[in-house]
Scaffold this motif. Structure first.
Motif, PDB file in Angstrom:
ATOM      1  N   TYR A 134       0.956  -1.361   0.013  1.00 20.75           N
ATOM      2  CA  TYR A 134       0.139  -0.038   0.002  1.00 20.75           C
ATOM      3  C   TYR A 134       0.900   1.332  -0.128  1.00 20.75           C
ATOM      4  CZ  TYR A 134      -2.969   3.612   1.816  1.00 20.75           C
ATOM      5  OH  TYR A 134      -3.781   4.778   2.272  1.00 20.75           O
ATOM      6  N   ALA A 151      -0.822  14.680   4.665  1.00 20.75           N
ATOM      7  CA  ALA A 151      -0.074  14.121   3.736  1.00 20.75           C
ATOM      8  C   ALA A 151       1.464  14.809   3.811  1.00 20.75           C
ATOM      9  CB  ALA A 151      -0.580  14.653   2.410  1.00 20.75           C
ATOM     10  N   GLU A 207      -6.050   3.153   7.725  1.00 21.05           N
ATOM     11  CA  GLU A 207      -6.560   4.241   8.122  1.00 21.05           C
ATOM     12  C   GLU A 207      -6.007   5.329   8.821  1.00 21.05           C
ATOM     13  OE1 GLU A 207      -9.987   2.491  10.102  1.00 21.05           O
ATOM     14  OE2 GLU A 207     -10.649   1.456   8.566  1.00 21.05           O
ATOM     15  N   GLN A 265      -4.134   7.374   6.575  1.00 17.98           N
ATOM     16  CA  GLN A 265      -4.631   8.220   5.716  1.00 17.98           C
ATOM     17  C   GLN A 265      -5.100   9.523   6.503  1.00 17.98           C
ATOM     18  OE1 GLN A 265      -7.824   5.416   4.762  1.00 17.98           O
ATOM     19  NE2 GLN A 265      -6.844   5.045   2.600  1.00 17.98           N
ATOM     20  N   SER A 266      -5.340   9.330   7.943  1.00 23.90           N
ATOM     21  CA  SER A 266      -5.666  10.464   8.784  1.00 23.90           C
ATOM     22  C   SER A 266      -4.532  11.437   8.952  1.00 23.90           C
ATOM     23  CB  SER A 266      -5.876  10.003  10.070  1.00 23.90           C
ATOM     24  OG  SER A 266      -5.091   9.392  10.879  1.00 23.90           O
TER      25      SER A 266
END
Length: 311
Positions: free
Chosen positions: A166, A309, A302, A305-306
């Motif tokens: 991923y 970036a 998750e 992703q939180s």
């Protein structure tokens, strides 16, 4: 454990025995298992041979279990339930889950990821233990061998099909220095960098990364006339930066944790060092049917992703 007595046991015999014990009738047990009565009678004969006991005697209402059969009746439901769970697996309950998950990641990734991840895990799986390792060579081999459960590392040029990956994100290279470092004024050039000592942060997976251009660029920073420091400890490197004129080439992502990066700034690299570092979360297919590994994968994705970036 001596498993020789188990060699003569057919699991279907135990299922048939349970039906006989519950139905107290050969014909009803046969109907329940969708076999003929002669086939059930043959199965009962095999059961008697296995256990060395008649198991049942006939009476006007059907069959009556012997004392040995009554002993088996007490133990059989739990035994069959254990076998069923062994084959199909338990329903996964994070709250009750125990054990240890081993994760390989660089310290500068851990500084950003681990605080929110551990907070999430503590709320949902408080009995689960997490062990992180920052110095691991040949991480794909370690994942395949079971020494690691997951790895987050700089992207490699190739992943065999047995690995699940991923893409976490990417981060441009930067020159890290203290806030009032002389390099914060004026353009950053190779010539200016050559006049300051260098910190090299050890990253175990850097040698396998898609960083040919970066590696060549960073090697040009080194000057034999200047001292250097090599360490695998990010906190040590940042503390040295805060108190000296050393500089540290690395991904801008190192400053993701504001508390740890206090007093440190990221400067642009000289021309030719514009290749971003890409990061991957990786696991081996051996965990494909593990509820724990699948659940942990979702928690890490998750959490990643939180996060904000990388710049």
């Amino acid at each position: 454990m001596d498993t020789r007595p188990l060699q003569k046991i057919d699991l279907n015999l135990l299922i048939a025995l349970e039906a006989l014990l519950e139905e107290r009738s050969v014909s009803r047990a046969a109907q329940r298992l969708h076999i003929t009565q002669p086939a059930m009678s043959k199965t009962l004969s095999r059961l008697r041979s296995v256990f060395g006991d008649a198991l049942f005697t006939r009476n006007s209402r059907g069959i009556q279990p012997t004392p040995r059969a009554l002993e088996l009746e007490q133990a059989l439901p739990a035994l069959l339930a254990d076998i069923s769970r062994l084959v199909s697996g338990n329903a996964f309950d994070p709250w009750a889950t125990t054990g240890e998950v081993v994760l390989a990641l660089s310290e500068y990734v851990g500084v950003a990821l681990l605080p929110p991840l551990i907070r999430r895990l503590h709320e949902q799986a408080p009995r689960l233990s997490i062990r992180t390792i920052t110095r691991v060579e040949n991480q794909l081999e370690q994942l395949a061998g079971g020494n690691l459960d997951f790895a987050i590392h700089i992207s490699q040029s190739h992943y065999p099909p047995e690995f699940r990956v991923y893409e976490v994100g990417s981060s441009p290279p930067a020159i890290l220095v203290r806030e009032d470092h002389p390099l914060t004024h004026g353009d950053i050039t190779w010539e200016r960098l050559a006049t300051y000592p260098l910190i090299r942060l050890y990253i175990s997976d850097l040698g396998q990364a898609e960083l040919v251009r970066n590696s060549e660029t960073f090697n040009r920073m080194r000057n034999p006339q200047q001292g250097s420091l090599e360490t695998s400890h990010l906190m040590t490197a940042l503390e040295v930066l805060r108190n000296t004129d050393y500089f540290l080439p690395g991904p801008a992502y190192m400053l993701q944790n504001e508390a740890a990066a206090r007093g440190i700034v990221a400067l642009p690299t000289p021309e030719g060092a514009d290749h971003s570092m890409k990061y991957m979360l990786v696991m081996h297919e051996r965990g494909a049917n593990s509820p724990l590994h699948q659940w942990m994968w979702r928690q890490m994705v998750e959490t990643l992703q939180s996060l904000e970036a990388p710049e």
